[in-house]
Scaffold this motif. Structure first.
Motif: not given
Length: 124
Positions: A85-103
């Motif tokens: 589950g921890n991998n999924s949480v971190e992956d979702q953070k990366a997903n959101n980071h990209g969706r919001h136009g961040k570096d």
């Protein structure tokens, strides 16, 4: 693994007829294939981020963000069968980071990923 990839593609195609942005779905698929071709350690989150970034920023029309969210959630759901589950949480953070136009470059530096977007190779 091929069965899982085929299942994901089938679900995406079915969902596309129900309201996904085809350009965004294609950008996500391209990032996935780029990740597989690079076969580079510690770089998974970079590809999560960049796929979402491109799906939102490089496409036009409605449903860009919801398409990226749907595909990301589908990927995390299928990965849940083999990851913690921890991998999924971190992956979702990366997903959101990209969706919001961040570096997305932070996912290269932060985790010592040797992938080079300029030449699409894994090298130090």
């Amino acid at each position: 693994m091929r069965t899982l990839t085929a299942l994901m593609l089938l679900v995406i195609l079915v969902q596309a007829s129900n309201g996904l942005n085809p350009c965004s779905a294609a950008k996500m698929w391209e990032a996935y294939n780029e990740m597989k071709a690079a076969n580079c350690r510690n770089c998974d989150r970079y590809f999560h981020c960049i796929g979402n970034y491109r799906a939102v920023k490089d496409c036009s029309g409605p449903l860009r963000r919801s398409t990226a969210t749907f595909i990301s959630n589908l990927r995390e759901w299928t990965d849940g069968f083999k990851d913690s589950g921890n991998n999924s949480v971190e992956d979702q953070k990366a997903n959101n980071h990209g969706r919001h136009g961040k570096d997305c470059g932070i996912y290269l530096r932060k985790v010592r990923c040797a992938y080079r977007p300029s030449n699409k190779k894994c090298q130090w």
